[in-house]
Write an enzyme that holds these catalytic residues in place. Sequence first.
Site, PDB file in Angstrom:
ATOM      1  N   HIS A 100       0.837  -1.199   0.000  1.00  0.00           N
ATOM      2  CA  HIS A 100       0.000   0.000   0.000  1.00  0.00           C
ATOM      3  C   HIS A 100       0.877   1.256   0.000  1.00  0.00           C
ATOM      4  O   HIS A 100       1.980   1.269   0.548  1.00  0.00           O
ATOM      5  CB  HIS A 100      -0.923   0.017   1.216  1.00  0.00           C
ATOM      6  CG  HIS A 100      -1.971   1.078   1.143  1.00  0.00           C
ATOM      7  ND1 HIS A 100      -1.728   2.380   1.533  1.00  0.00           N
ATOM      8  CD2 HIS A 100      -3.260   1.049   0.713  1.00  0.00           C
ATOM      9  CE1 HIS A 100      -2.817   3.102   1.350  1.00  0.00           C
ATOM     10  NE2 HIS A 100      -3.763   2.324   0.858  1.00  0.00           N
ATOM     11  N   GLU A 168      -4.485   1.749  -7.280  1.00  0.00           N
ATOM     12  CA  GLU A 168      -4.771   2.920  -6.447  1.00  0.00           C
ATOM     13  C   GLU A 168      -3.769   4.020  -6.772  1.00  0.00           C
ATOM     14  O   GLU A 168      -2.697   4.086  -6.171  1.00  0.00           O
ATOM     15  CB  GLU A 168      -4.652   2.562  -4.961  1.00  0.00           C
ATOM     16  CG  GLU A 168      -5.686   1.587  -4.455  1.00  0.00           C
ATOM     17  CD  GLU A 168      -5.645   1.488  -2.940  1.00  0.00           C
ATOM     18  OE1 GLU A 168      -6.618   1.894  -2.295  1.00  0.00           O
ATOM     19  OE2 GLU A 168      -4.623   1.023  -2.400  1.00  0.00           O
TER      20      GLU A 168
END
Length: 258
Positions: A100, A168
């Site tokens: 992430h 993302e």
Amino acid sequence: MAKVTVGVSLKMYFGHERARAWFDEVAARVRAHEAVSSGAVELFITPTYLQVLPAVAAFEGTPVRIGGQDVSSEDSGAFTGEVSAAELAEVGASIAEIGHAERRRLFGETEEVTAAKTRAALRAGLTPLLCIGEVEKQDPDAAAEVAVAQLRSALDGADAGPVIVAYEPVWAIGAPEPAGHDHIRVVAAALRAAVEADADREGSAVIYGGAAGPGLLTALGDAVDGVFLGRFAHDPAALVTVLDEAAELAARREGATG
């Protein structure tokens, strides 16, 4: 692929009791949601490590998958503070979130670390949830090149097994609006082509995260296999809105392939 995937990361927003209450409310709604119960819509949730066990218990008897927000690159040993992929699997988790943007930015995780964690997850039978995306806003073709390079790096030397690729774009995380629809389509298509070209990744999915919310799945249609939600899903009713949208998309896909 007819199935549509909806994921939720709780990050570190909830304390333990609030998380337990959220699990219970979402679990009750999921049990009454035909598309989730049938497997047409796959829901996964990544809570904090301490919340993994109560999440597994709350969703027992449902198809909902629970994952860790991170995982060690090592299988075992003197690694204080780490949690192994094998232990996550042992307690009932089936997904490990890896790479992430916050792990990369705040904790200095490199492409090499991401690849090592991916290998560890697949060794233990977990599905890596690979978070991928460009840092700065750029044109879609350039963003696609960055994303595919990150994906290939993460999978370098990894065992066979499906992955969930969460596109993302870093500049869209926490933003008021997601990336533009055409931008997402271009990057997602490139990621899907890269995954489909890898015979070891059968059953994989490409989903979008980064200010994702209601209406996005309907707008994107077959461009993605689902969405990855953040704070929007803190309201269980709002989460169900996206699950309903996913159910409609899954039904359309099933009709197109049936």
